[in-house]
Design a protein around this motif. Structure first.
Motif, PDB file in Angstrom:
ATOM      1  N   ASN A  48     -11.610 -20.447 -14.805  1.00  0.00           N
ATOM      2  CA  ASN A  48     -13.023 -20.635 -14.473  1.00  0.00           C
ATOM      3  C   ASN A  48     -13.185 -21.100 -13.024  1.00  0.00           C
ATOM      4  O   ASN A  48     -12.682 -22.163 -12.643  1.00  0.00           O
ATOM      5  CB  ASN A  48     -13.610 -21.669 -15.452  1.00  0.00           C
ATOM      6  N   LEU A  49     -13.894 -20.309 -12.241  1.00  0.00           N
ATOM      7  CA  LEU A  49     -14.039 -20.583 -10.807  1.00  0.00           C
ATOM      8  C   LEU A  49     -14.674 -21.945 -10.520  1.00  0.00           C
ATOM      9  O   LEU A  49     -14.215 -22.702  -9.665  1.00  0.00           O
ATOM     10  CB  LEU A  49     -14.878 -19.471 -10.163  1.00  0.00           C
ATOM     11  N   VAL A  50     -15.743 -22.242 -11.221  1.00  0.00           N
ATOM     12  CA  VAL A  50     -16.443 -23.520 -11.013  1.00  0.00           C
ATOM     13  C   VAL A  50     -15.492 -24.688 -11.302  1.00  0.00           C
ATOM     14  O   VAL A  50     -15.402 -25.649 -10.523  1.00  0.00           O
ATOM     15  CB  VAL A  50     -17.705 -23.603 -11.906  1.00  0.00           C
ATOM     16  N   ASP A  51     -14.758 -24.601 -12.410  1.00  0.00           N
ATOM     17  CA  ASP A  51     -13.826 -25.675 -12.762  1.00  0.00           C
ATOM     18  C   ASP A  51     -12.692 -25.797 -11.749  1.00  0.00           C
ATOM     19  O   ASP A  51     -12.223 -26.909 -11.472  1.00  0.00           O
ATOM     20  CB  ASP A  51     -13.259 -25.440 -14.168  1.00  0.00           C
ATOM     21  N   LEU A  69     -14.032 -27.701  -8.828  1.00  0.00           N
ATOM     22  CA  LEU A  69     -14.219 -29.114  -9.154  1.00  0.00           C
ATOM     23  C   LEU A  69     -12.903 -29.869  -9.197  1.00  0.00           C
ATOM     24  O   LEU A  69     -12.783 -30.952  -8.620  1.00  0.00           O
ATOM     25  CB  LEU A  69     -14.929 -29.258 -10.501  1.00  0.00           C
ATOM     26  N   SER A  95     -12.102 -28.090 -22.812  1.00  0.00           N
ATOM     27  CA  SER A  95     -13.469 -28.531 -23.067  1.00  0.00           C
ATOM     28  C   SER A  95     -13.641 -28.858 -24.549  1.00  0.00           C
ATOM     29  O   SER A  95     -14.661 -29.395 -24.951  1.00  0.00           O
ATOM     30  CB  SER A  95     -14.453 -27.441 -22.649  1.00  0.00           C
ATOM     31  N   PRO A 108     -15.529 -32.039 -18.828  1.00  0.00           N
ATOM     32  CA  PRO A 108     -15.198 -32.067 -17.410  1.00  0.00           C
ATOM     33  C   PRO A 108     -14.497 -33.360 -16.994  1.00  0.00           C
ATOM     34  O   PRO A 108     -14.821 -34.434 -17.506  1.00  0.00           O
ATOM     35  CB  PRO A 108     -16.549 -31.940 -16.712  1.00  0.00           C
ATOM     36  N   LEU A 165     -21.007 -35.354 -10.172  1.00  0.00           N
ATOM     37  CA  LEU A 165     -20.757 -34.448  -9.047  1.00  0.00           C
ATOM     38  C   LEU A 165     -21.290 -35.041  -7.744  1.00  0.00           C
ATOM     39  O   LEU A 165     -20.652 -34.923  -6.692  1.00  0.00           O
ATOM     40  CB  LEU A 165     -21.432 -33.092  -9.268  1.00  0.00           C
ATOM     41  N   PHE A 222     -21.404 -30.239  -0.857  1.00  0.00           N
ATOM     42  CA  PHE A 222     -20.437 -29.816  -1.868  1.00  0.00           C
ATOM     43  C   PHE A 222     -21.123 -29.404  -3.173  1.00  0.00           C
ATOM     44  O   PHE A 222     -20.837 -28.357  -3.748  1.00  0.00           O
ATOM     45  CB  PHE A 222     -19.431 -30.945  -2.138  1.00  0.00           C
ATOM     46  N   VAL A 243     -21.074 -25.701  -4.998  1.00  0.00           N
ATOM     47  CA  VAL A 243     -20.482 -25.428  -6.311  1.00  0.00           C
ATOM     48  C   VAL A 243     -21.530 -24.863  -7.269  1.00  0.00           C
ATOM     49  O   VAL A 243     -21.260 -23.925  -8.029  1.00  0.00           O
ATOM     50  CB  VAL A 243     -19.865 -26.709  -6.922  1.00  0.00           C
ATOM     51  N   LEU A 292     -22.129 -21.306  -6.588  1.00  0.00           N
ATOM     52  CA  LEU A 292     -21.059 -20.504  -7.197  1.00  0.00           C
ATOM     53  C   LEU A 292     -21.344 -20.291  -8.675  1.00  0.00           C
ATOM     54  O   LEU A 292     -21.146 -19.201  -9.214  1.00  0.00           O
ATOM     55  CB  LEU A 292     -19.708 -21.232  -7.088  1.00  0.00           C
ATOM     56  N   PHE A 293     -21.805 -21.359  -9.310  1.00  0.00           N
ATOM     57  CA  PHE A 293     -22.166 -21.283 -10.728  1.00  0.00           C
ATOM     58  C   PHE A 293     -23.263 -20.244 -10.939  1.00  0.00           C
ATOM     59  O   PHE A 293     -23.197 -19.437 -11.869  1.00  0.00           O
ATOM     60  CB  PHE A 293     -22.619 -22.671 -11.221  1.00  0.00           C
ATOM     61  N   ASP A 303     -21.676 -16.723 -10.457  1.00  0.00           N
ATOM     62  CA  ASP A 303     -20.755 -16.471 -11.561  1.00  0.00           C
ATOM     63  C   ASP A 303     -21.527 -16.145 -12.839  1.00  0.00           C
ATOM     64  O   ASP A 303     -21.193 -15.223 -13.593  1.00  0.00           O
ATOM     65  CB  ASP A 303     -19.930 -17.744 -11.768  1.00  0.00           C
ATOM     66  N   GLN A 330     -16.894 -19.089 -21.484  1.00  0.00           N
ATOM     67  CA  GLN A 330     -16.797 -19.304 -20.034  1.00  0.00           C
ATOM     68  C   GLN A 330     -18.068 -19.979 -19.507  1.00  0.00           C
ATOM     69  O   GLN A 330     -18.005 -20.945 -18.742  1.00  0.00           O
ATOM     70  CB  GLN A 330     -16.707 -17.947 -19.301  1.00  0.00           C
ATOM     71  N   LYS A 352     -20.326 -21.622 -21.172  1.00  0.00           N
ATOM     72  CA  LYS A 352     -20.458 -22.973 -21.733  1.00  0.00           C
ATOM     73  C   LYS A 352     -19.645 -23.947 -20.898  1.00  0.00           C
ATOM     74  O   LYS A 352     -20.104 -25.035 -20.553  1.00  0.00           O
ATOM     75  CB  LYS A 352     -19.984 -22.988 -23.190  1.00  0.00           C
ATOM     76  N   GLY A 353     -18.441 -23.528 -20.527  1.00  0.00           N
ATOM     77  CA  GLY A 353     -17.565 -24.374 -19.706  1.00  0.00           C
ATOM     78  C   GLY A 353     -18.157 -24.669 -18.348  1.00  0.00           C
ATOM     79  O   GLY A 353     -18.251 -25.827 -17.933  1.00  0.00           O
ATOM     80  N   SER A 354     -18.583 -23.631 -17.650  1.00  0.00           N
ATOM     81  CA  SER A 354     -19.067 -23.886 -16.295  1.00  0.00           C
ATOM     82  C   SER A 354     -20.404 -24.614 -16.299  1.00  0.00           C
ATOM     83  O   SER A 354     -20.641 -25.467 -15.445  1.00  0.00           O
ATOM     84  CB  SER A 354     -19.123 -22.608 -15.463  1.00  0.00           C
ATOM     85  N   SER A 391     -21.366 -26.773 -18.485  1.00  0.00           N
ATOM     86  CA  SER A 391     -21.011 -28.156 -18.809  1.00  0.00           C
ATOM     87  C   SER A 391     -20.455 -28.867 -17.576  1.00  0.00           C
ATOM     88  O   SER A 391     -20.782 -30.026 -17.314  1.00  0.00           O
ATOM     89  CB  SER A 391     -19.984 -28.146 -19.937  1.00  0.00           C
ATOM     90  N   SER A 392     -19.660 -28.170 -16.809  1.00  0.00           N
ATOM     91  CA  SER A 392     -19.038 -28.767 -15.624  1.00  0.00           C
ATOM     92  C   SER A 392     -20.031 -29.126 -14.535  1.00  0.00           C
ATOM     93  O   SER A 392     -19.753 -30.015 -13.737  1.00  0.00           O
ATOM     94  CB  SER A 392     -17.991 -27.822 -15.035  1.00  0.00           C
TER      95      SER A 392
END
Lengths: 161, 154
Positions: A35-38, A41, A124, A146, B30, B41, B45, B48-49, B52, B80, B82-84, B86-87
């Protein structure tokens, strides 16, 4: 929330961080996540903790970086040997297409060259069977995404001195 | 307008997004990673989200519209997202993804379609709100030589 195989004491964290800063110690971490975002980070979190970071988007490129792609001949080229000798820790996501973080962990722990390097698995999802099998295969720690800055500070103290 | 007031308006705007559930505490985490050496920053990011996610949504629209529906593939894409989400603290998008994964598990094409619509709605909602934050509220602070607040205690 994290699950670890070793007990941790938070009182050691601040003195340990101070030591690292005073000595200008820059551990090199290989971070693997599809995952690019992760990836961005984790890279930032690690750099904020004065770590040098290499990121990989899958297990295969991680193994390639470490010179472990060819299982029968792990003494590949100079660059790959030099890469793996500098890596102080590997952080890998669990769920990745193709080679999972668990499979990557196994390959690393079963290699003669890299088995001593601490591997931390992140996910996650909080799945006890998943956590247990990673710890059993030799992961130092399993952490939930995260990640926070405090998680990375803890990792640095425990595994990168 | 002086910088202090700009910063206060920025804080109020973020507070509002948190209060309404668009963003959660992860976004605040963040902000703590941002500093003078890298003052944009978070917006980088998050951008990018956005990019993506647009790609993922395209893939999802295609996958849902082509029978037989490949629920495994759809679930992978949603995982994917859900992950980003969440991040970066996009709480509503993340929750919409959780529902979507249930729909995949049930292998219901109709439910999946509805979930995709919900995810799109939440995504474009947060995209609009954060784009405004970066293009207007943050830009003027930085242009005035100020810094974006980092430590918010609510």
């Amino acid at each position: 929330m994290e699950t670890s195989s070793s007990s941790s004491s938070s009182s050691s964290s601040s003195s340990c961080m101070k030591w690292s800063c005073e000595n200008g110690y820059q551990p090199h971490v290989l971070a693997v996540d599809d995952n690019l975002v992760d990836r961005k980070l984790v890279e930032k979190l690690l750099k904020n903790s004065s770590c040098k970071v290499t990121t990989a988007e899958n297990g295969a490129s991680a193994l390639e970086f470490l010179g472990l792609l060819d299982e029968h001949n792990q003494h590949t080229n100079f660059e790959e040997c030099s890469n793996r000798s500098k890596v102080n820790m590997i952080i890998t996501d669990y769920c990745m297409p193709g080679m999972s973080g668990y499979e990557l962990l196994k390959k690393i722990k079963r290699s003669s060259m890299m088995k001593e390097v601490p591997v931390v698995v992140v996910s996650s999802e909080n799945v006890p069977t998943r956590i247990n099998k990673c710890l059993e295969e030799g992961a130092e720690m399993f952490m939930l995404k995260p990640l926070k800055q405090s998680d990375v500070v803890k990792l640095k103290c425990h595994f990168m001195n | 307008m002086e910088v202090g007031l700009m910063r206060r308006q920025w804080i109020q705007y973020i507070e509002g997004l948190i209060h309404e559930g668009t963003l959660d505490g992860q976004y605040l985490q963040l902000l703590q990673l941002q500093d003078e050496s890298n003052p944009t920053f978070v917006s980088e990011v998050v951008t990018l989200f956005f990019e993506d996610t647009e790609e993922l949504l395209n893939k999802l629209r295609i996958a849902i519209s082509q029978p037989p529906v490949d629920f495994k593939k759809i679930d992978d894409h949603v995982h994917q997202l859900k992950g980003s989400s969440s991040s970066i603290g996009a709480l509503r998008v993340k929750n919409a993804c959780i529902d979507f994964r249930s729909a995949c598990e049930q292998q219901s094409p109709d439910w999946c379609s509805r979930c995709l619509q919900q995810v799109e709605q939440e995504f474009y909602g947060v995209k609009e709100k954060l784009s405004y934050l970066y293009a207007q509220l943050e830009k003027r602070i930085l242009n005035a030589g100020g810094s974006i607040p980092a430590d918010l205690s609510f």
